[in-house]
Design a protein around this motif. Structure first.
Motif, PDB file in Angstrom:
ATOM      1  N   HIS A  17     -48.011  17.788 -33.300  1.00  0.00           N
ATOM      2  CA  HIS A  17     -47.480  17.615 -34.664  1.00  0.00           C
ATOM      3  C   HIS A  17     -47.555  18.942 -35.428  1.00  0.00           C
ATOM      4  O   HIS A  17     -47.473  18.976 -36.651  1.00  0.00           O
ATOM      5  CB  HIS A  17     -48.300  16.520 -35.359  1.00  0.00           C
TER       6      HIS A  17
ATOM      7  N   ASP B 136     -48.887   9.393 -36.710  1.00  0.00           N
ATOM      8  CA  ASP B 136     -49.098  10.798 -37.046  1.00  0.00           C
ATOM      9  C   ASP B 136     -50.488  11.016 -37.625  1.00  0.00           C
ATOM     10  O   ASP B 136     -50.964  10.240 -38.464  1.00  0.00           O
ATOM     11  CB  ASP B 136     -48.047  11.269 -38.056  1.00  0.00           C
TER      12      ASP B 136
ATOM     13  N   CYS C  39     -51.701  13.904 -39.522  1.00  0.00           N
ATOM     14  CA  CYS C  39     -51.179  15.114 -40.168  1.00  0.00           C
ATOM     15  C   CYS C  39     -52.301  16.064 -40.535  1.00  0.00           C
ATOM     16  O   CYS C  39     -52.299  17.232 -40.185  1.00  0.00           O
ATOM     17  CB  CYS C  39     -50.403  14.720 -41.407  1.00  0.00           C
TER      18      CYS C  39
ATOM     19  N   HIS D 157     -48.930   6.209 -39.896  1.00  0.00           N
ATOM     20  CA  HIS D 157     -49.967   7.252 -40.000  1.00  0.00           C
ATOM     21  C   HIS D 157     -51.358   6.727 -39.676  1.00  0.00           C
ATOM     22  O   HIS D 157     -51.703   5.611 -40.042  1.00  0.00           O
ATOM     23  CB  HIS D 157     -49.942   7.884 -41.394  1.00  0.00           C
TER      24      HIS D 157
ATOM     25  N   ALA E 269     -43.559  18.133 -39.502  1.00  0.00           N
ATOM     26  CA  ALA E 269     -44.241  17.483 -40.619  1.00  0.00           C
ATOM     27  C   ALA E 269     -43.408  16.417 -41.317  1.00  0.00           C
ATOM     28  O   ALA E 269     -43.956  15.434 -41.819  1.00  0.00           O
ATOM     29  CB  ALA E 269     -44.683  18.533 -41.631  1.00  0.00           C
TER      30      ALA E 269
ATOM     31  N   HIS F  10     -48.978  21.538 -39.997  1.00  0.00           N
ATOM     32  CA  HIS F  10     -48.148  20.538 -40.678  1.00  0.00           C
ATOM     33  C   HIS F  10     -47.076  21.192 -41.553  1.00  0.00           C
ATOM     34  O   HIS F  10     -46.981  20.939 -42.760  1.00  0.00           O
ATOM     35  CB  HIS F  10     -49.021  19.594 -41.514  1.00  0.00           C
TER      36      HIS F  10
HETATM   37 ZN   LIG Z   1     -47.399  14.436 -40.523  1.00  0.00          ZN
END
Ligand SMILES: [Zn+2]
Length: 249
Positions: free
Chosen positions: A102, A50, A52, A206, A153, A106
């Protein structure tokens, strides 16, 4: 040219809140996602990362390129705006990187409670729709492709959100192995978790926290898996659809 592996996705709810156990807390689902097993001779996992907001963890990006490890990157509109150089690198390696949605800002795709993990939720179906569509548009502006998958998120969704996202034509990207707990774990912890992945796992970690220790663990973990003979596939290498998640799944 690499052949698309035959991969089967199944999906179900691994966690649900609310109901009789959580008092006034509204019901939500956290979908579980697997890919088909590759078998003893060729075990496989899907690495999903991810992005973000914030920056790009170049330790991870470089390691993926150097070791030719494919990954599915979930990008927000917010992250795309601030990381044009990284997006260009990913786009220069279409054989490795699949970019997916995504969201625009977020925001958790939840319409029946106001907060999840400290994040303010979308709060309504129109707001969820605009978060999803905003992410799609941001990807279009960044010429990052047309997404097939959506992950919100918090990887948690209200039942109405799941239904809406499916109606909008997107698949909901769950996971089966949480590698970094929101990039909060230490390097060794992340490494151990990823290295222990099983054939068919969908790993979540992440790629937007370059200053945290977790990213170093992501690199070590995926290299350990590669060393063990694991193959990495992207979610779009999937040729079978995921099982729709029902409210009572
Ligand atoms: Zn995220």
């Amino acid at each position: 040219m690499r052949l698309t592996p035959l991969v089967l996705i199944t999906c179900c709810t691994i966690l649900s809140g609310g109901g009789a156990h959580a008092g006034s807390r509204a019901h939500f689902v956290e979908p579980l996602l697997f890919i088909a097993k590759g078998g003893v001779a060729s075990p496989q996992v899907a690495l999903t990362l991810d992005a973000c907001s914030g920056q790009t963890d170049q330790r991870i990006l470089n390691a993926l390129i150097e070791n030719q490890i494919p990954a599915t990157i979930f990008v927000t509109g917010r992250w795309l705006k601030r990381n044009a150089a990284s997006v260009a690198i990913m786009k220069a390696h279409p054989e490795l990187f699949e970019l997916e949605n995504h969201g625009l800002n977020h925001v958790p795709a939840i319409d029946n409670q106001s907060e999840m993990f400290g994040l303010k939720t979308a709060g309504s179906l129109p707001a969820i729709r605009s978060e999803v569509e905003g992410g799609v548009n941001a990807m279009q502006i960044a010429t990052a492709g047309k997404p097939v998958w959506y992950r919100d998120a918090t990887a948690r969704y209200s039942d109405n959100a799941i239904k809406l996202i499916h109606e909008m034509g997107y698949r909901v990207a769950g996971y089966s192995l949480n590698a970094d707990m929101g990039a909060s774990l230490l390097s060794g912890q992340v490494e151990t978790r990823i290295a222990a992945a099983k054939d068919g796992d969908v790993i979540i970690a992440h790629i937007n926290q370059p200053t945290r220790a977790a990213g170093a663990g992501v690199v070590k973990g995926i290299l350990a898996l590669k060393q063990k003979g694991f193959h990495f596939v992207r979610l779009n290498d999937v040729v079978e659809g995921e099982k729709p998640i029902g409210p009572n799944a």
